[in-house]
Scaffold this active site. Structure first.
Site, short mmCIF file in Angstrom:
data_model
loop_
_atom_site.label_atom_id
_atom_site.label_comp_id
_atom_site.label_asym_id
_atom_site.label_seq_id
_atom_site.Cartn_x
_atom_site.Cartn_y
_atom_site.Cartn_z
N TYR A 48 0.84 -1.21 0.00
CA TYR A 48 0.00 0.00 0.00
C TYR A 48 0.87 1.26 0.00
O TYR A 48 0.36 2.36 -0.10
CB TYR A 48 -0.94 0.06 1.22
CG TYR A 48 -1.87 -1.12 1.40
CD1 TYR A 48 -2.08 -2.05 0.39
CD2 TYR A 48 -2.56 -1.30 2.59
CE1 TYR A 48 -2.93 -3.13 0.57
CE2 TYR A 48 -3.41 -2.37 2.78
CZ TYR A 48 -3.59 -3.29 1.77
OH TYR A 48 -4.44 -4.35 1.96
N HIS A 106 0.74 -11.87 1.92
CA HIS A 106 -0.33 -11.11 1.27
C HIS A 106 -1.16 -11.96 0.30
O HIS A 106 -2.38 -11.81 0.22
CB HIS A 106 0.25 -9.89 0.56
CG HIS A 106 -0.69 -8.74 0.45
ND1 HIS A 106 -0.29 -7.42 0.51
CD2 HIS A 106 -2.04 -8.70 0.27
CE1 HIS A 106 -1.35 -6.64 0.37
NE2 HIS A 106 -2.43 -7.38 0.23
N1 LIG Z 1 -5.35 -8.76 2.20
C1 LIG Z 1 -5.77 -8.30 1.05
O1 LIG Z 1 -5.51 -8.89 -0.02
C2 LIG Z 1 -6.58 -7.04 1.02
C3 LIG Z 1 -7.21 -6.65 -0.18
C4 LIG Z 1 -7.97 -5.49 -0.15
C5 LIG Z 1 -8.11 -4.74 1.01
N2 LIG Z 1 -7.45 -5.12 2.16
C6 LIG Z 1 -7.59 -4.34 3.41
O2 LIG Z 1 -8.96 -4.26 3.75
C7 LIG Z 1 -9.32 -2.89 3.95
C8 LIG Z 1 -10.78 -2.64 3.65
O3 LIG Z 1 -11.08 -2.99 2.31
P1 LIG Z 1 -11.27 -1.92 1.12
O4 LIG Z 1 -10.57 -0.65 1.46
O5 LIG Z 1 -10.91 -2.63 -0.13
O6 LIG Z 1 -12.84 -1.68 1.03
P2 LIG Z 1 -14.04 -1.36 2.05
O7 LIG Z 1 -13.52 -1.07 3.41
O8 LIG Z 1 -15.05 -2.41 1.86
O9 LIG Z 1 -14.64 -0.03 1.40
C9 LIG Z 1 -13.95 1.18 1.39
C10 LIG Z 1 -14.77 2.15 0.52
O10 LIG Z 1 -16.05 2.32 1.12
C11 LIG Z 1 -16.29 3.71 1.38
N3 LIG Z 1 -17.01 3.74 2.66
C12 LIG Z 1 -16.51 3.52 3.90
N4 LIG Z 1 -17.48 3.56 4.83
C13 LIG Z 1 -18.62 3.81 4.16
C14 LIG Z 1 -19.96 3.96 4.57
N5 LIG Z 1 -20.33 3.86 5.85
N6 LIG Z 1 -20.91 4.22 3.61
C15 LIG Z 1 -20.55 4.33 2.31
N7 LIG Z 1 -19.29 4.19 1.85
C16 LIG Z 1 -18.34 3.93 2.78
C17 LIG Z 1 -14.93 4.32 1.42
O11 LIG Z 1 -14.97 5.68 1.01
P3 LIG Z 1 -14.44 6.87 1.99
O12 LIG Z 1 -13.00 6.56 2.29
O13 LIG Z 1 -14.63 8.10 1.16
O14 LIG Z 1 -15.34 6.83 3.20
C18 LIG Z 1 -14.17 3.51 0.39
O15 LIG Z 1 -14.44 3.97 -0.93
C19 LIG Z 1 -8.35 -2.15 3.02
O16 LIG Z 1 -8.31 -0.77 3.27
C20 LIG Z 1 -7.08 -2.90 3.32
O17 LIG Z 1 -6.52 -2.48 4.55
C21 LIG Z 1 -6.72 -6.28 2.17
#
Ligand SMILES: NC(=O)c1ccc[n+]([C@@H]2O[C@H](COP(=O)([O-])OP(=O)(O)OC[C@H]3O[C@@H](n4cnc5c(N)ncnc54)[C@H](OP(=O)(O)O)[C@@H]3O)[C@@H](O)[C@H]2O)c1
Length: 276
Positions: A48, A106
């Site tokens: 990241y 990862h």
């Molecule tokens: N291990 C892996 O392979 C892997 C892969 C992907 C992700 N991850 C980890 O998992 C974390 C979470 O997953 P993600 O970031 O992919 O997606 P997520 O948490 O499912 O969604 C994030 C998105 O949702 C929006 N959001 C957040 N709260 C909201 C709400 N209450 N209502 C409407 N929209 C909302 C955010 O926008 P705003 O920021 O504008 O609120 C952002 O665009 C990542 O940040 C990362 O740390 C790990």
């Protein structure tokens, strides 16, 4: 906040904060805000390019280091043993931390055939005190069985894609049966169409909660750990505010039925998808 006891005796919180796409000065501000809003577990990764951002936010927040659970992840290009140890030390250096609470492989990248060697490096890193707990992301049963067979040690955590359109029932059951805690990435489906789903919208009205809160509470009741990301202080607070209501068993089953076999956000099937 409830704490999960891991298979190595360590404990981690039942809710965390994702940081993918939170970089630089604005990233620091968002992560400081999340810590001030009560998040005690922060998820970052070498890939990241924000371990420095996370470290800076921790020091600017003023919180005691030992009150936080900090997770990072090893990218597939460093799965050779020596590379893994060096990459981990560099990650700690960038984050200004002496240890990570949780350190994960990862992706399994099975065609490359290196994940057992990388896992051995994590086992040793835990003994060296560089990390408290070790785990994986995106591992399928066959990958976990191979770790068990070749090293005798199973991960404490398996962090996998999990949201209502891809609820990972069989993977969750496998993790549970093997003493592995499931952590959910993209728990809000990365703000995709799922946030407009009619059933979830109706349940939001029924429970007087937002669709995001319904989803995160459902994941909590599945005994998994969601780690939603939000840059917005308002949505950070909204996402955490899920501990004052309970979804009924009937409604849990209705949400469970939304899953689809092709429900992954980006078709990243760990059996074939590779990331380095
Ligand atoms: N291990 C892996 O392979 C892997 C892969 C992907 C992700 N991850 C980890 O998992 C974390 C979470 O997953 P993600 O970031 O992919 O997606 P997520 O948490 O499912 O969604 C994030 C998105 O949702 C929006 N959001 C957040 N709260 C909201 C709400 N209450 N209502 C409407 N929209 C909302 C955010 O926008 P705003 O920021 O504008 O609120 C952002 O665009 C990542 O940040 C990362 O740390 C790990």
């Amino acid at each position: 906040m409830f704490m999960y006891k891991l298979n190595d005796g360590q404990q981690i919180p039942d809710f965390g904060f994702g940081t993918y796409k939170l970089n630089g000065r604005t990233g620091v501000q968002s992560i400081v805000s999340a810590i001030n809003n009560g998040y005690t577990m922060i998820d970052t990764a070498y890939n990241y390019e924000n371990e420095g951002t996370v470290g800076r936010a921790i020091s600017e927040s003023g919180i005691d280091r030992d009150k936080l659970t900090v997770t990072s992840k090893l990218p597939g290009r460093y799965y050779a043993y020596d590379d893994a140890i060096t990459a981990l030390q560099e990650s700690l250096y960038r984050a200004h931390l002496d240890y990570f609470d949780l350190y994960l492989l990862h992706w399994p990248n099975p065609k490359k055939g290196m994940y057992v060697e990388a896992w051995q490096a994590l086992i040793d890193a835990q003994k060296f005190g560089l990390v408290k707990s070790i785990g994986v992301c995106n591992f399928l049963p066959e990958h976990l069985e191979k770790l068990q067979k070749e090293t005798g040690i199973l991960p404490a955590i398996n962090q996998i894609e999990l949201h209502p359109y891809f609820n990972q029932k069989s993977m969750r059951d496998f993790d549970h049966d093997n003493g592995i805690v499931t952590m959910d990435w993209s728990p809000l489906g990365r703000a995709s169409a799922v946030l407009k789903n009619p059933l979830l919208t109706a349940l939001g009205e029924k429970y007087h909660k937002s669709v995001g809160q319904i989803i995160l509470r459902w994941e909590h009741q599945l005994d998994t750990i969601p780690i939603p990301k939000s840059a917005s202080p308002v949505r950070q607070r909204e996402n955490m505010n899920i501990f004052d209501f309970e979804i009924s068993n009937i409604d849990m089953e209705k949400i469970n039925a939304l899953t689809k076999s092709d429900g992954r956000n980006k078709d990243q099937d760990p059996a074939v998808y590779e990331e380095f």
